[in-house]
Every structure is written in C-alpha cells, then in structure tokens.
Scaffold this motif. Structure first.
Motif, PDB file in Angstrom:
ATOM      1  N   SER A   1       2.098  -7.985   2.322  1.00 21.56           N
ATOM      2  CA  SER A   1       2.378  -8.191   0.898  1.00 21.56           C
ATOM      3  C   SER A   1       1.537  -7.225   0.092  1.00 21.56           C
ATOM      4  CB  SER A   1       2.066  -9.630   0.471  1.00 21.56           C
ATOM      5  OG  SER A   1       0.683  -9.889   0.568  1.00 21.56           O
ATOM      6  N   GLY A   2       1.991  -6.941  -1.103  1.00 20.88           N
ATOM      7  CA  GLY A   2       1.249  -6.035  -1.965  1.00 20.88           C
ATOM      8  C   GLY A   2       0.027  -6.673  -2.592  1.00 20.88           C
ATOM      9  N   LYS A   3      -0.029  -8.001  -2.601  1.00 23.09           N
ATOM     10  CA  LYS A   3      -1.153  -8.720  -3.199  1.00 23.09           C
ATOM     11  C   LYS A   3      -1.439  -9.984  -2.414  1.00 23.09           C
ATOM     12  CE  LYS A   3      -0.341 -11.178  -6.966  1.00 23.09           C
ATOM     13  NZ  LYS A   3      -0.296 -12.574  -6.452  1.00 23.09           N
ATOM     14  N   GLY A   4      -2.611 -10.539  -2.621  1.00 23.21           N
ATOM     15  CA  GLY A   4      -2.968 -11.782  -1.964  1.00 23.21           C
ATOM     16  C   GLY A   4      -2.334 -12.985  -2.650  1.00 23.21           C
TER      17      GLY A   4
ATOM     18  N   PRO B   1       6.205 -10.839 -12.672  1.00 23.20           N
ATOM     19  CA  PRO B   1       5.915  -9.429 -12.944  1.00 23.20           C
ATOM     20  C   PRO B   1       4.816  -8.871 -12.041  1.00 23.20           C
ATOM     21  CG  PRO B   1       6.181 -10.627 -15.000  1.00 23.20           C
ATOM     22  CD  PRO B   1       6.196 -11.647 -13.910  1.00 23.20           C
ATOM     23  N   PHE B   2       3.762  -9.655 -11.778  1.00 23.35           N
ATOM     24  CA  PHE B   2       2.702  -9.190 -10.887  1.00 23.35           C
ATOM     25  C   PHE B   2       3.228  -9.033  -9.466  1.00 23.35           C
ATOM     26  CE2 PHE B   2       0.043 -11.254 -14.208  1.00 23.35           C
ATOM     27  CZ  PHE B   2      -0.688 -10.132 -14.576  1.00 23.35           C
ATOM     28  N   GLY B   3       4.047 -10.002  -9.045  1.00 22.54           N
ATOM     29  CA  GLY B   3       4.626  -9.912  -7.710  1.00 22.54           C
ATOM     30  C   GLY B   3       5.485  -8.679  -7.541  1.00 22.54           C
ATOM     31  N   LEU B   4       6.292  -8.366  -8.542  1.00 19.26           N
ATOM     32  CA  LEU B   4       7.148  -7.185  -8.480  1.00 19.26           C
ATOM     33  C   LEU B   4       6.330  -5.909  -8.449  1.00 19.26           C
ATOM     34  CD1 LEU B   4       9.825  -5.693  -8.561  1.00 19.26           C
ATOM     35  CD2 LEU B   4       9.842  -5.975 -11.051  1.00 19.26           C
ATOM     36  N   ASN B   5       5.318  -5.821  -9.282  1.00 18.89           N
ATOM     37  CA  ASN B   5       4.484  -4.614  -9.331  1.00 18.89           C
ATOM     38  C   ASN B   5       3.872  -4.308  -7.964  1.00 18.89           C
ATOM     39  OD1 ASN B   5       2.759  -2.539 -10.975  1.00 18.89           O
ATOM     40  ND2 ASN B   5       1.270  -3.719  -9.831  1.00 18.89           N
ATOM     41  N   ASP B   6       3.307  -5.328  -7.332  1.00 20.67           N
ATOM     42  CA  ASP B   6       2.660  -5.102  -6.045  1.00 20.67           C
ATOM     43  C   ASP B   6       3.666  -4.961  -4.916  1.00 20.67           C
ATOM     44  OD1 ASP B   6       0.018  -5.146  -7.091  1.00 20.67           O
ATOM     45  OD2 ASP B   6       0.133  -7.315  -7.245  1.00 20.67           O
ATOM     46  N   LEU B   7       4.836  -5.579  -5.062  1.00 23.59           N
ATOM     47  CA  LEU B   7       5.902  -5.368  -4.085  1.00 23.59           C
ATOM     48  C   LEU B   7       6.336  -3.911  -4.072  1.00 23.59           C
ATOM     49  CD1 LEU B   7       8.108  -6.300  -2.091  1.00 23.59           C
ATOM     50  CD2 LEU B   7       9.535  -6.833  -4.083  1.00 23.59           C
ATOM     51  N   MET B   8       6.461  -3.313  -5.225  1.00 25.64           N
ATOM     52  CA  MET B   8       6.873  -1.914  -5.306  1.00 25.64           C
ATOM     53  C   MET B   8       5.871  -1.004  -4.597  1.00 25.64           C
ATOM     54  SD  MET B   8       8.209  -2.002  -9.272  1.00 25.64           S
ATOM     55  CE  MET B   8       8.565  -0.241  -9.395  1.00 25.64           C
ATOM     56  N   LEU B   9       4.581  -1.311  -4.711  1.00 30.73           N
ATOM     57  CA  LEU B   9       3.560  -0.534  -4.003  1.00 30.73           C
ATOM     58  C   LEU B   9       3.704  -0.705  -2.490  1.00 30.73           C
ATOM     59  CD1 LEU B   9       0.433  -1.326  -6.226  1.00 30.73           C
ATOM     60  CD2 LEU B   9       1.824   0.751  -6.240  1.00 30.73           C
ATOM     61  N   ALA B  10       3.966  -1.953  -2.071  1.00 30.97           N
ATOM     62  CA  ALA B  10       4.125  -2.217  -0.638  1.00 30.97           C
ATOM     63  C   ALA B  10       5.367  -1.534  -0.078  1.00 30.97           C
ATOM     64  CB  ALA B  10       4.185  -3.726  -0.393  1.00 30.97           C
ATOM     65  N   VAL B  11       6.441  -1.507  -0.859  1.00 33.14           N
ATOM     66  CA  VAL B  11       7.662  -0.819  -0.432  1.00 33.14           C
ATOM     67  C   VAL B  11       7.391   0.676  -0.232  1.00 33.14           C
ATOM     68  CG1 VAL B  11       9.957  -0.086  -1.194  1.00 33.14           C
ATOM     69  CG2 VAL B  11       9.286  -2.487  -1.401  1.00 33.14           C
ATOM     70  N   GLU B  12       6.651   1.276  -1.157  1.00 29.57           N
ATOM     71  CA  GLU B  12       6.299   2.693  -1.003  1.00 29.57           C
ATOM     72  C   GLU B  12       5.528   2.920   0.291  1.00 29.57           C
ATOM     73  OE1 GLU B  12       4.241   4.243  -4.368  1.00 29.57           O
ATOM     74  OE2 GLU B  12       5.778   3.630  -5.805  1.00 29.57           O
ATOM     75  N   MET B  13       4.639   1.985   0.613  1.00 27.73           N
ATOM     76  CA  MET B  13       3.821   2.119   1.823  1.00 27.73           C
ATOM     77  C   MET B  13       4.688   2.093   3.078  1.00 27.73           C
ATOM     78  SD  MET B  13       0.964  -0.509   3.349  1.00 27.73           S
ATOM     79  CE  MET B  13       2.246  -1.744   3.660  1.00 27.73           C
ATOM     80  N   VAL B  14       5.552   1.080   3.233  1.00 30.25           N
ATOM     81  CA  VAL B  14       6.336   0.976   4.468  1.00 30.25           C
ATOM     82  C   VAL B  14       7.377   2.083   4.558  1.00 30.25           C
ATOM     83  CG1 VAL B  14       5.943  -1.473   4.839  1.00 30.25           C
ATOM     84  CG2 VAL B  14       7.862  -0.762   3.429  1.00 30.25           C
ATOM     85  N   ARG B  15       7.868   2.554   3.417  1.00 28.54           N
ATOM     86  CA  ARG B  15       8.786   3.691   3.451  1.00 28.54           C
ATOM     87  C   ARG B  15       8.071   4.951   3.923  1.00 28.54           C
ATOM     88  NH1 ARG B  15      12.481   2.587  -2.000  1.00 28.54           N
ATOM     89  NH2 ARG B  15      14.130   1.433  -0.905  1.00 28.54           N
TER      90      ARG B  15
END
Length: 282
Positions: free
Chosen positions: A7-10, A190-204
């Motif tokens: 996950s992008g955040k805890g 909104p916080f969940g989406l922001n950190d999800l986008m970072l996590a998506v960039e990582m796995v991509r």
C-alpha cells in the motif's frame, strides 16, 4: 506463486487482507511479514512458535596499519558508511547495508568484515499458515537486509503471501520486487488515492502485474474507482466499511472467523488471482 500485499500508506488494511487471504487458502501457505519495523500478523494468528534466528549483516573492519587512505572505499559506498579522512577510514555501522563492496575494492586489503546484529526472524505455525516474520532490533535503521533474510526462508514448493511495509521506499521494494503479482490495498479517500497513485508508479516501474483492493468501501468517495477505470487497473476485492470488521480487528480476530459471510470475498479473490491475466503491467 508469490503474492505481495502492499500500500502507499499505512493503515489501509494490508495485514487484514494478508492474514484473511492466507487463512482462506485451503492448502498450506507461507505468510511472510516483511513489515519488520512493526510486524503484527502474529496478533491475529493463534499458533506455536517453532523457531527463531538472529540476523546479522557484515560491516567493514579497517586495519589501520595497512590502510593508506586512498579513499576508494568511501567513493564506492553510496550510503557514506565509510569515510576516509587523511590516512584514517571512519566506519559508521548504523549506515552500512552490508554489501561488502568496500572489502572487495580495497587495493591493499586493509578491510575485512565483522558482523552486526540487526534483528531476528521468528517462525510460527498456525493451522494451514506458516508465519515467518522479521523483527528489526530497536535503533537499527536498515530494514532491507532483514526483509531479504525473511524472504530467503520461504520454501519454493509452497504459495507465498508477502505482507510488505507501507509506503514506496526501499523496504517496500525489497519486499515486492520478485513477486509474481502485487495487491495494492487502498481506501476510498483523497489521501488513499494520493498514496495509491505513488504505489502504482512503483509497481509499474518494477514491471510487476498488480490489482487493487479497496478497503472500507463506502467510507469516502468514488475517486479511487474513477482513477482505476481511467488507468485500466482491475479492482479485485472490495471490503465494506463494516463496524463489525473493525470490532473483530480490535480483538485480534480474523474477519472471516468473526463474520463468515465475508469468507466468500476472499474465495473470489483467490479465484481471480489464479486466473489473473496481468492487467496493470505497464
């Protein structure tokens, strides 16, 4: 198959997904708790501790009588764990990642290695789950070597679920980088989406197939769903925002045990994982 839960955040529910998914599997499964700074999967599993192993990493030891202060070791070390001042090499053990490069590059062989303890690996058996968790020693700042040591304990002939640390930093990459697929757990805020986008960039960037788990569905808005639709990212599981789930969690009881009706969600997830075609691999 190796499935990493990240996950992008805890606080999104990684461990909730990891332990319930592991318990739902009919066959024996290995659950690797790689959140070594604060492992908590064991809180939800009643079992027997079957082993503990101390983990150490090699750190440099300099023979001052041989060192000529050439500085090659300090230039090589990207973490600045060894610094040359004049003809003296200073070691900062807490910054060393144990790669051994300074030992190999020293032209006069002035550097040997000693060992520094960084944590322990604990193994527990609970019904169909073999839990292997790392526990970083207090004050140790380097988590990836312990995470890699936990992953080396996994048997190749059994399924593996990796409960990764939160975020997108080096410990997370160490946990997920050789997984067959990643489940990114998020929440519809909104916080969940922001950190999800970072996590998506990582796995991509790592080129690992991935899908999304939306936890606490109904507690926020539809921005996560809109983003996933726009990016063609599959949502593989949705867990409702149910107070009874939170109550079970607070008592250390698995969701599927406290609320058996939710077991079907994880059975469906297992079916989707087994036939996952790789959408999201961009």
């Amino acid at each position: 198959m190796k499935i990493a839960i990240a996950s992008g955040k805890g606080g999104t529910g990684k461990t909730t997904v990891s332990v319930n998914l592991a318990r739902t599997m009919a066959a024996k499964v290995q659950l690797l708790d790689c959140d070594v700074e604060e492992p908590n999967a064991h809180l939800f599993l009643q079992g027997v501790k079957v082993g503990e192993e101390v983990v150490s990493i090699p750190i440099p030891l300099v023979d001052e009588s041989l060192c000529d202060g050439c500085g090659k070791c300090s230039k090589f070390c990207r973490y600045n764990a060894i610094v040359t001042l004049g003809k003296e090499a200073l070691i900062f053990p807490e910054m060393c990642h144990g790669c051994g490069g300074c030992t190999m590059i020293c032209p006069v062989k002035a550097i040997t290695e000693t060992h520094r303890r960084i944590g322990v690996i604990e193994t527990m058996e609970s019904e169909n789950i073999m839990l292997i968790q790392g526990r970083l020693d207090v004050g140790v700042a380097v988590a990836p070597p312990l995470i890699r040591a936990v992953k080396k304990k996994a048997q190749d002939d059994l399924p593996v679920i990796i409960d990764a640390p939160p975020g997108t930093s080096c410990p997370v990459i160490a946990a997920v980088q050789d997984a067959d697929m990643v489940l990114l757990v998020t929440e519809p805020t909104p916080f969940g989406l922001n950190d999800l986008m970072l996590a998506v960039e990582m796995v991509r960037a790592l080129k690992i197939p991935f899908g999304i788990v939306v936890n606490r569905l109904g507690s926020g808005d539809d921005r996560v769903h809109t983003y996933c639709a726009q990016e063609n990212i599959p949502i593989l599981l949705e867990i409702p925002d149910d107070r009874k789930i939170a109550e079970a969690y607070s008592r250390g009881i698995l969701m599927i045990d406290a609320l058996p009706s939710y077991r079907r969600l994880f059975q469906d997830l297992i079916e989707k994982i087994s036939s996952f075609p790789g959408e999201g691999k961009n």
